[in-house]
Design a protein around this motif. Sequence first.
Motif, PDB file in Angstrom:
ATOM      1  N   ASN A 121       0.803  -1.228   0.000  1.00 44.16           N
ATOM      2  CA  ASN A 121       0.000   0.000   0.000  1.00 44.16           C
ATOM      3  C   ASN A 121       0.831   1.272   0.000  1.00 44.16           C
ATOM      4  N   ASN A 122       2.131   1.154  -0.240  1.00 48.47           N
ATOM      5  CA  ASN A 122       2.995   2.324  -0.349  1.00 48.47           C
ATOM      6  C   ASN A 122       3.455   2.489  -1.789  1.00 48.47           C
ATOM      7  N   GLU A 123       3.277   3.699  -2.337  1.00 44.19           N
ATOM      8  CA  GLU A 123       3.667   3.926  -3.719  1.00 44.19           C
ATOM      9  C   GLU A 123       5.179   4.013  -3.852  1.00 44.19           C
ATOM     10  N   ILE A 124       5.694   3.382  -4.904  1.00 43.97           N
ATOM     11  CA  ILE A 124       7.121   3.397  -5.207  1.00 43.97           C
ATOM     12  C   ILE A 124       7.303   4.064  -6.561  1.00 43.97           C
ATOM     13  N   VAL A 125       8.092   5.111  -6.604  1.00 36.07           N
ATOM     14  CA  VAL A 125       8.287   5.867  -7.838  1.00 36.07           C
ATOM     15  C   VAL A 125       9.164   5.071  -8.806  1.00 36.07           C
ATOM     16  N   LEU A 126       8.728   5.014 -10.076  1.00 34.60           N
ATOM     17  CA  LEU A 126       9.480   4.340 -11.124  1.00 34.60           C
ATOM     18  C   LEU A 126       9.870   5.329 -12.211  1.00 34.60           C
ATOM     19  N   THR A 127      11.028   5.122 -12.814  1.00 30.94           N
ATOM     20  CA  THR A 127      11.354   5.857 -14.031  1.00 30.94           C
ATOM     21  C   THR A 127      10.597   5.212 -15.184  1.00 30.94           C
ATOM     22  N   ALA A 128      10.522   5.890 -16.317  1.00 35.34           N
ATOM     23  CA  ALA A 128       9.827   5.341 -17.474  1.00 35.34           C
ATOM     24  C   ALA A 128      10.467   4.026 -17.917  1.00 35.34           C
ATOM     25  N   ALA A 129      11.796   3.971 -17.903  1.00 38.08           N
ATOM     26  CA  ALA A 129      12.498   2.756 -18.320  1.00 38.08           C
ATOM     27  C   ALA A 129      12.221   1.605 -17.361  1.00 38.08           C
ATOM     28  N   GLU A 130      12.178   1.901 -16.059  1.00 35.49           N
ATOM     29  CA  GLU A 130      11.895   0.867 -15.069  1.00 35.49           C
ATOM     30  C   GLU A 130      10.467   0.351 -15.219  1.00 35.49           C
ATOM     31  N   TYR A 131       9.531   1.272 -15.457  1.00 37.22           N
ATOM     32  CA  TYR A 131       8.142   0.852 -15.624  1.00 37.22           C
ATOM     33  C   TYR A 131       7.990  -0.085 -16.821  1.00 37.22           C
ATOM     34  N   LYS A 132       8.569   0.281 -17.956  1.00 33.27           N
ATOM     35  CA  LYS A 132       8.445  -0.538 -19.161  1.00 33.27           C
ATOM     36  C   LYS A 132       8.982  -1.943 -18.934  1.00 33.27           C
ATOM     37  N   LEU A 133      10.106  -2.034 -18.250  1.00 35.57           N
ATOM     38  CA  LEU A 133      10.697  -3.337 -17.985  1.00 35.57           C
ATOM     39  C   LEU A 133       9.856  -4.127 -16.984  1.00 35.57           C
TER      40      LEU A 133
END
Length: 228
Positions: free
Chosen positions: A147-159
């Motif tokens: 329930n805690n949001e973790i920030v992702l970079t665009a490259a991390e999200y895609k992977l």
Amino acid sequence: MVYQILVVEDQKEISDILMKYIAKEGYGVAVAGNGFEALELFGSQEFHLVLLDIMMPGISGFEVLKEIRKISDVPIIMLTAKQEEVDRLKGFETGADDYVIKPFSPRELMKRIQVFIKRIYKETDEIIYSFRDLKLYTKGMKLVKNNNEIVLTAAEYKLLFVLFKNKGQILTREQLIKLAYGSDYEGYDRNIDSFIKRIRQKIEDDPKNPQILITKYGAGYIFGGDEG
């Protein structure tokens, strides 16, 4: 927002008709001619609804349904020439949302699709993928752990998106690059190792002893640990 629909049908005359009607309604559409191709497509793209034939060469629609349900609650409408109640019950028990018996009216099927899209997505196109205490939100491109949001970079999200959609499968660096970043990727394949390391810092309880995103030496990476 263009909603994306995956048609899984081995009879080309039927898939061609469905493509025509789906495109006419303004939806995006992709077609898979068998179950293996369907799972590959589903693992590389976002889909908001799946039309899934039961009787196909290779693996059946039931097996495809079972694999998709391991990672996604996307609405799935089964297409079948069978009329036996036991087959429909098997589909519903496995996670199908609706059944359409062949031969069917394409116009009626489009109405069913519209009802599902409107009811499920309403004002949002959010799709959520879950594993253990992790949730990946596609609209916000965000990750939530406990329930805690973790920030992702665009490259991390895609992977991470590709890893979630291919849970339990070993993927090489080359496959991860193709699925996550496309054929135009200009970085080094070893950059994937750096992305993996950063993702582990965000999803693992003990990044030095990963239990979710595991290295298969000489083969690649597998998301899902021993549960994959």
